[in-house]
Design an enzyme around this catalytic site. Structure first.
Site, PDB file in Angstrom:
ATOM      1  N   GLY A 105       6.456  -5.030   5.743  1.00 29.66           N
ATOM      2  CA  GLY A 105       6.379  -4.908   6.967  1.00 29.66           C
ATOM      3  C   GLY A 105       7.563  -4.332   7.787  1.00 29.66           C
TER       4      GLY A 105
ATOM      5  N   GLU B 143       1.433 -13.775   4.305  1.00 32.19           N
ATOM      6  CA  GLU B 143       1.215 -14.066   5.429  1.00 32.19           C
ATOM      7  C   GLU B 143       0.247 -15.519   5.628  1.00 32.19           C
ATOM      8  OE1 GLU B 143      -0.190 -10.071   6.080  1.00 32.19           O
ATOM      9  OE2 GLU B 143       1.854  -9.721   5.907  1.00 32.19           O
TER      10      GLU B 143
ATOM     11  N   LYS C  10      -5.145  -5.613   5.761  1.00 29.68           N
ATOM     12  CA  LYS C  10      -4.783  -7.036   6.692  1.00 29.68           C
ATOM     13  C   LYS C  10      -5.621  -6.809   7.793  1.00 29.68           C
ATOM     14  CE  LYS C  10      -0.330  -6.562   4.989  1.00 29.68           C
ATOM     15  NZ  LYS C  10       1.160  -6.838   5.144  1.00 29.68           N
TER      16      LYS C  10
ATOM     17  N   GLU D  76       5.699  -9.720  -3.844  1.00 29.84           N
ATOM     18  CA  GLU D  76       5.677  -9.152  -2.641  1.00 29.84           C
ATOM     19  C   GLU D  76       6.932  -9.906  -1.966  1.00 29.84           C
ATOM     20  OE1 GLU D  76       2.152  -6.922  -1.067  1.00 29.84           O
ATOM     21  OE2 GLU D  76       1.962  -8.999  -0.704  1.00 29.84           O
TER      22      GLU D  76
ATOM     23  N   SER E 122       6.651  -2.566   1.903  1.00 31.06           N
ATOM     24  CA  SER E 122       7.102  -1.172   2.427  1.00 31.06           C
ATOM     25  C   SER E 122       7.263  -0.170   1.376  1.00 31.06           C
ATOM     26  CB  SER E 122       8.635  -1.469   2.810  1.00 31.06           C
ATOM     27  OG  SER E 122       8.722  -2.369   4.017  1.00 31.06           O
TER      28      SER E 122
ATOM     29  N   ASN F 216      -4.028  -3.239   1.011  1.00 33.55           N
ATOM     30  CA  ASN F 216      -4.359  -4.234   1.736  1.00 33.55           C
ATOM     31  C   ASN F 216      -4.113  -3.902   3.343  1.00 33.55           C
ATOM     32  OD1 ASN F 216      -4.444  -6.695   3.066  1.00 33.55           O
ATOM     33  ND2 ASN F 216      -2.674  -7.491   2.400  1.00 33.55           N
TER      34      ASN F 216
ATOM     35  N   HIS G 265      -1.303 -14.451  -0.516  1.00 30.03           N
ATOM     36  CA  HIS G 265      -0.338 -13.475   0.287  1.00 30.03           C
ATOM     37  C   HIS G 265       0.389 -14.271   1.351  1.00 30.03           C
ATOM     38  CE1 HIS G 265       0.831 -10.287   3.061  1.00 30.03           C
ATOM     39  NE2 HIS G 265       0.428  -9.537   2.231  1.00 30.03           N
TER      40      HIS G 265
HETATM   41  P1  13P Z   1       3.486  -3.304   3.913  1.00 30.81           P
HETATM   42  O1  13P Z   1       3.393  -2.243   2.903  1.00 30.81           O
HETATM   43  O2  13P Z   1       3.171  -2.947   5.071  1.00 30.81           O
HETATM   44  O3  13P Z   1       5.183  -3.649   3.724  1.00 30.81           O
HETATM   45  O4  13P Z   1       2.894  -4.750   3.464  1.00 30.81           O
HETATM   46  C1  13P Z   1       3.032  -4.984   2.235  1.00 30.81           C
HETATM   47  C2  13P Z   1       1.884  -6.100   1.914  1.00 30.81           C
HETATM   48  O5  13P Z   1       2.045  -7.143   2.525  1.00 30.81           O
HETATM   49  C3  13P Z   1       0.635  -5.648   1.096  1.00 30.81           C
HETATM   50  O6  13P Z   1      -0.227  -6.942   0.826  1.00 30.81           O
END
Ligand code: 13P
Length: 251
Positions: free
Chosen positions: A175, A99, A11, A169, A215, A9, A97
């Site tokens: 992150g 976010e 982003k 997640e 992560s 992903n 997601h």
């Molecule tokens: P990270 O791997 O940067 O923690 O992000 C995970 C994520 O949100 C994948 O959709």
């Protein structure tokens, strides 16, 4: 046997030039032999999708978008419909997601509509769910996860489930460099699979892939993916580098 899946992903990262270079890097790193054991998806920004579709032709990698609108079409300025994605063609879309739940106010009810619209347009769906740190610390994480699953994908038919992957997640692990331990993740994955039995049946629960995201790095992927109910990963930061993304696929 569920085939493993590693999805990147991206982003809101990379402009078109940098994105194209990253895609070339990934294609160089991911050898064909690895694709026999593991599906690989790339969830790129909308602006990259058409040109990526051309470059991915014949590579075995699947192309996806990070979001779509819940309505089929209409007066929704700035939005992208599932049909538009399917016409590129893109094969898959991320829904739910954390976010987007947090910054765009996407509720389980809206997400259920997005899942339906995506599936109706022939797209596959990765449906994301997971609790915040506050919810985990107050012991609500099992209930939160259950509600996200029941309200988001609880209505799917057995046929529709064939096109859906789940991704756990935990928000506190995204992150942050703070990965859920393989045991913590396995506990929720096992629970989510039981919820799928309640929502559908044993066969669907057995066949549905549940990814872990938060992560994931080449160094911790092997242990996470060795757990019984963890079928691969949804990767953020580590998907933005060809070598580390390929390291996770190898794991
Ligand atoms: P990270 O791997 O940067 O923690 O992000 C995970 C994520 O949100 C994948 O959709």
């Amino acid at each position: 046997m569920r085939k493993r899946l590693v999805a990147g992903n991206w982003k809101m990262n990379t402009d078109l030039n940098d994105g194209f270079l990253l895609l070339k890097d990934i294609l160089n790193e991911v050898r064909e032999a690895e694709l026999e054991k593991c599906d690989v998806h790339i969830y790129a920004p909308f602006t990259h999708l058409k040109i990526f579709h051309n470059s991915l032709n014949g590579s075995g990698l699947m192309l996806g978008a990070q979001n779509c609108h819940q309505e089929e079409s209409g007066a929704y300025t700035g939005e992208i419909s599932a049909q538009m994605l399917a016409s590129i063609p893109v094969q898959s879309v991320l829904v739910g997601h954390s976010e987007r739940r947090e910054y765009c106010g996407e509720t389980n009810e809206i997400l259920a509509k997005k899942v339906n619209t995506a599936l109706a347009n022939g797209l596959k769906v990765i449906y994301c769910f997971g609790e915040t740190l506050e919810q985990r610390e107050s012991g609500e994480h099992f209930n939160v996860v259950k509600q996200q699953l029941i309200e988001g994908v609880g209505h799917l038919t057995v046929e529709q489930w064939q096109h859906v992957t789940l991704a756990y997640e935990p928000v506190w692990a995204i992150g942050t460099g703070k990965t859920a331990s393989a045991e913590q993740a396995q506990e929720i994955h096992e629970y989510a699979r039981k919820i799928v039995i309640e929502m559908s049946n044993d066969g669907v629960a057995d066949a549905t892939r549940i990814l872990y995201g938060g992560s994931v790095k080449p160094g911790n992927a092997g242990h996470l993916f060795s757990m019984e109910d963890i079928d691969g990963g949804l990767i953020g930061g580590a998907a933005l580098n060809g070598e580390s993304f390929a390291g996770i696929i190898r794991a």
